[in-house]
Motif scaffolding. Structure first.
Motif, PDB file in Angstrom:
ATOM      1  N   ASP A 176       0.823  -1.213   0.000  1.00  0.00           N
ATOM      2  CA  ASP A 176       0.000   0.000   0.000  1.00  0.00           C
ATOM      3  C   ASP A 176       0.854   1.258   0.000  1.00  0.00           C
ATOM      4  O   ASP A 176       0.543   2.241  -0.662  1.00  0.00           O
ATOM      5  CB  ASP A 176      -0.935   0.000   1.215  1.00  0.00           C
ATOM      6  CG  ASP A 176      -2.172  -0.866   0.958  1.00  0.00           C
ATOM      7  OD1 ASP A 176      -2.281  -1.397  -0.176  1.00  0.00           O
ATOM      8  OD2 ASP A 176      -3.000  -1.008   1.871  1.00  0.00           O
ATOM      9  N   ASP A 177       1.931   1.227   0.780  1.00  0.00           N
ATOM     10  CA  ASP A 177       2.803   2.405   0.858  1.00  0.00           C
ATOM     11  C   ASP A 177       3.435   2.723  -0.487  1.00  0.00           C
ATOM     12  O   ASP A 177       3.536   3.882  -0.888  1.00  0.00           O
ATOM     13  CB  ASP A 177       3.905   2.179   1.899  1.00  0.00           C
ATOM     14  CG  ASP A 177       3.373   2.435   3.304  1.00  0.00           C
ATOM     15  OD1 ASP A 177       2.238   2.954   3.399  1.00  0.00           O
ATOM     16  OD2 ASP A 177       4.085   2.115   4.275  1.00  0.00           O
ATOM     17  N   LEU A 181       2.843   6.095  -2.727  1.00  0.00           N
ATOM     18  CA  LEU A 181       3.955   6.924  -3.197  1.00  0.00           C
ATOM     19  C   LEU A 181       3.834   7.196  -4.698  1.00  0.00           C
ATOM     20  O   LEU A 181       3.993   8.326  -5.172  1.00  0.00           O
ATOM     21  CB  LEU A 181       5.276   6.223  -2.882  1.00  0.00           C
ATOM     22  CG  LEU A 181       6.519   7.085  -3.060  1.00  0.00           C
ATOM     23  CD1 LEU A 181       6.528   8.203  -2.025  1.00  0.00           C
ATOM     24  CD2 LEU A 181       7.784   6.234  -2.930  1.00  0.00           C
ATOM     25  N   MET A 182       3.510   6.130  -5.435  1.00  0.00           N
ATOM     26  CA  MET A 182       3.384   6.297  -6.890  1.00  0.00           C
ATOM     27  C   MET A 182       2.220   7.225  -7.221  1.00  0.00           C
ATOM     28  O   MET A 182       2.327   8.093  -8.083  1.00  0.00           O
ATOM     29  CB  MET A 182       3.167   4.947  -7.555  1.00  0.00           C
ATOM     30  CG  MET A 182       4.419   4.092  -7.570  1.00  0.00           C
ATOM     31  SD  MET A 182       4.120   2.677  -8.620  1.00  0.00           S
ATOM     32  CE  MET A 182       5.163   1.482  -7.855  1.00  0.00           C
ATOM     33  N   LEU A 183       1.112   7.026  -6.514  1.00  0.00           N
ATOM     34  CA  LEU A 183      -0.057   7.868  -6.806  1.00  0.00           C
ATOM     35  C   LEU A 183       0.205   9.323  -6.430  1.00  0.00           C
ATOM     36  O   LEU A 183      -0.268  10.242  -7.098  1.00  0.00           O
ATOM     37  CB  LEU A 183      -1.291   7.338  -6.073  1.00  0.00           C
ATOM     38  CG  LEU A 183      -1.869   6.078  -6.721  1.00  0.00           C
ATOM     39  CD1 LEU A 183      -3.009   5.504  -5.876  1.00  0.00           C
ATOM     40  CD2 LEU A 183      -2.383   6.390  -8.128  1.00  0.00           C
ATOM     41  N   GLU A 184       0.998   9.524  -5.377  1.00  0.00           N
ATOM     42  CA  GLU A 184       1.338  10.899  -5.006  1.00  0.00           C
ATOM     43  C   GLU A 184       2.161  11.567  -6.107  1.00  0.00           C
ATOM     44  O   GLU A 184       1.969  12.742  -6.421  1.00  0.00           O
ATOM     45  CB  GLU A 184       2.121  10.914  -3.677  1.00  0.00           C
ATOM     46  CG  GLU A 184       1.189  10.898  -2.480  1.00  0.00           C
ATOM     47  CD  GLU A 184       1.918  10.612  -1.162  1.00  0.00           C
ATOM     48  OE1 GLU A 184       1.217  10.467  -0.142  1.00  0.00           O
ATOM     49  OE2 GLU A 184       3.176  10.523  -1.165  1.00  0.00           O
ATOM     50  N   THR A 185       3.067  10.812  -6.705  1.00  0.00           N
ATOM     51  CA  THR A 185       3.865  11.365  -7.809  1.00  0.00           C
ATOM     52  C   THR A 185       2.975  11.701  -8.995  1.00  0.00           C
ATOM     53  O   THR A 185       3.103  12.762  -9.611  1.00  0.00           O
ATOM     54  CB  THR A 185       4.945  10.347  -8.244  1.00  0.00           C
ATOM     55  OG1 THR A 185       5.548   9.812  -7.081  1.00  0.00           O
ATOM     56  CG2 THR A 185       5.971  11.005  -9.116  1.00  0.00           C
TER      57      THR A 185
END
Ligand SMILES: Nc1ncnc2c1ncn2[C@@H]1O[C@H](COP(=O)(O)OP(=O)(O)OP(=O)(O)O)[C@@H](O)[C@H]1O
Ligand SMILES: [Mg+2]
Length: 371
Positions: A176-177, A181-185
Motif C-alpha cells: 500500500d505504501d 507513493l506512486m499515486l502521489e507522484t
C-alpha cells in the motif's frame, strides 16, 4: 527629384511624385521599384536599395530583371517566369510571394502591371518588396515556443504514464505504501501539467494583449501579509519573512487576483531560489505612468546567491531558468506581463544583503471620478 528616381523621356512622371501628394518614394517604409514601358528601372527607392543592397547608380536605367534579379524558391528566374511585358494582356499583376534575392535573402514581393487601356501594353511595372527578417524571427520564436511547451508537457506525462502503467500491470505486487507513493507522484505531475497550461494561457493573453485588468481597491500590505501567513502555515519559520510597510500608502486600484499572482511568484522565487530572510517593502513611489504623481512600489529581496549580472536581462524572458532548481521559467515573464498590463514597471537588481531584489511599481490608477 529625389535620389534613386529618374524620369524616362516622354513618359508621365510618376517616379518623383507618385501620388500627387508630394510623397517621396524614399519615404515609403516598403521597397518600391518601378520600371517603364521598356522594362527599364525608373525608380528604386531607399528601402528597396537597402533590401537589395544596391546603389541608385547600379540600378537606375537598368533592365528590371538585371536590377532586381529575383528567383523563386526553386531557383527559377522570376521575371522570365512571369514575363510582365509579354504575358497575358489581361494580367494586372502578381500576388504577394516569397522570393529570393541573389545571396539567398528572402523577400516578399508583389507586382502591379499598369496599362494605359485595360488590355493595352504595360506602361509601368510597379513592384513592392518587403524584408521578411522580422517575420521570420517571430515564426522562429513561435516554433521554439511550441518545442519547449511540448517538452515541458511531455516529462510529467511520461511519469504519469509510467506509474499508472506499472500499477495497472503489477498492482498486487506492491505494498500500500508503494502504491501511495506512486499515486502521489502522479498527483503532483498532474498538478504540474495543469499549472503549466494555466501559465501558457496567461502567456497567450499577455502576448496577444488580451490580459484583462479588473481594477478594485487593493490593500497591498494586507495582500503581502496573507502570502506570508500561507508560507508560515505551510511550515516556513515565521522569522524567514520581514514585511515593512511605509505609511501612508496611496489608495491603489488594481486587479487583486493578478496582484496575488505577482506576489506569489516573487515570494515563491525568493523562498525557492533565494536564501535567508525574505524582505518585502511596500512603499509609496513615483508613478511610472505620466500624468499621475503617486504609485505603490513593492520590493522583494532575499539573501541568496542572487542573479548573476550577465543574466539579469534574461530573467523576464520566457523559459529562462538559472539553475536546475528552477521551475518552468515562465513565472517572471508572467509577472512582468501583469505588471505592465497595469501600467506598471518591474526591475531586477542586487539586494543590500547580496541576494536578488525584484521591485515593481504600480500607478494608483484610481478611476477619474475619485481623483
Ligand atoms: N530570488 C531569486 N534568487 C535567485 N534566482 C532567482 C530568483 N528569482 C528568480 N531566479 C532565477 O530566475 C529564473 C526564472 O524565474 P521564473 O520565476 O521566471 O521561473 P522559475 O521560478 O524557474 O519557474 P516558474 O516560476 O515558472 O515555476 C529562476 O529559474 C531562477 O534561476
Ligand atoms: Mg518562479
Amino acid at each position: 527629384m529625389s535620389v534613386g528616381t529618374t524620369s524616362a523621356p516622354g513618359a508621365a512622371p510618376p517616379a518623383g511624385d507618385l501620388t500627387g501628394l508630394g510623397i517621396d518614394p524614399d519615404d515609403l517604409p516598403d521597397g518600391l521599384v518601378v520600371a517603364d514601358e521598356n522594362g527599364r528601372v525608373i525608380c528604386f527607392n531607399a528601402a528597396a536599395r537597402r533590401i537589395a543592397a544596391v546603389t541608385a547608380e547600379d540600378v537606375l536605367g537598368q533592365r528590371l530583371d538585371k536590377a532586381l534579379p529575383l528567383e523563386d524558391l526553386e531557383g527559377r528566374r522570376w521575371w522570365q517566369l512571369t514575363d510582365p511585358y509579354g504575358g497575358l494582356a489581361i494580367r494586372v499583376g502578381q500576388p504577394e510571394r516569397n522570393l529570393l534575392l541573389p545571396g539567398g535573402r528572402e523577400v516578399l514581393v508583389c507586382a502591379r502591371y499598369v496599362r494605359a487601356e485595360p488590355t493595352g501594353p504595360v506602361r509601368r511595372v510597379v513592384v513592392s518588396i518587403r524584408d521578411t527578417e522580422a517575420r521570420r524571427r517571430t515564426e522562429r520564436s513561435h516554433a521554439e515556443l511550441i518545442a519547449t511547451v511540448a517538452h515541458e508537457l511531455r516529462s510529467p506525462l511520461t511519469s504519469v504514464k509510467g506509474f499508472t502503467a506499472t500499477l495497472l500491470a503489477k498492482w498486487s505486487r506492491f505494498t500500500d505504501d508503494q502504491k501511495r507513493l506512486m499515486l502521489e507522484t502522479v498527483d503532483a505531475d498532474a498538478d504540474r501539467v495543469t499549472r503549466l497550461i494555466a501559465e501558457l494561457l496567461d502567456i497567450s493573453r499577455i502576448d496577444s494583449g488580451r490580459l484583462e485588468v479588473r481594477r478594485q481597491p487593493v490593500d497591498m500590505g494586507a495582500a503581502v501579509g496573507r502570502h506570508i501567513q500561507a508560507y508560515v502555515a505551510a511550515g516556513q519559520p515565521a522569522d524567514r519573512f520581514l514585511l515593512r510597510i511605509e505609511q501612508p500608502l496611496p489608495a491603489l486600484w488594481a486587479d487583486p487576483d493578478k496582484i496575488d499572482q505577482v506576489l506569489s511568484n516573487l515570494i515563491e522565487n525568493a523562498v525557492r531560489h533565494g536564501e535567508g530572510t525574505v524582505t518585502i517593502d511596500v512603499t509609496p513611489a513615483a508613478s511610472p505612468r505620466e500624468g499621475e504623481d503617486t504609485g505603490t512600489s513593492v520590493t522583494v529581496s532575499d539573501e541568496g546567491a542572487g542573479i548573476p549580472e550577465e543574466s539579469m536581462n534574461r530573467v523576464f524572458t520566457r523559459f529562462w531558468r538559472g539553475s536546475k532548481r528552477g521551475g518552468t521559467g515562465l513565472g517572471l515573464y508572467i509577472v512582468k506581463g501583469i505588471v505592465e498590463a497595469h501600467g506598471g514597471a518591474i526591475t531586477v537588481g542586487r539586494a543590500p544583503g547580496g541576494g536578488a531584489e525584484f521591485r515593481f511599481t504600480l500607478p494608483v490608477s484610481a478611476p477619474a471620478y475619485l481623483s
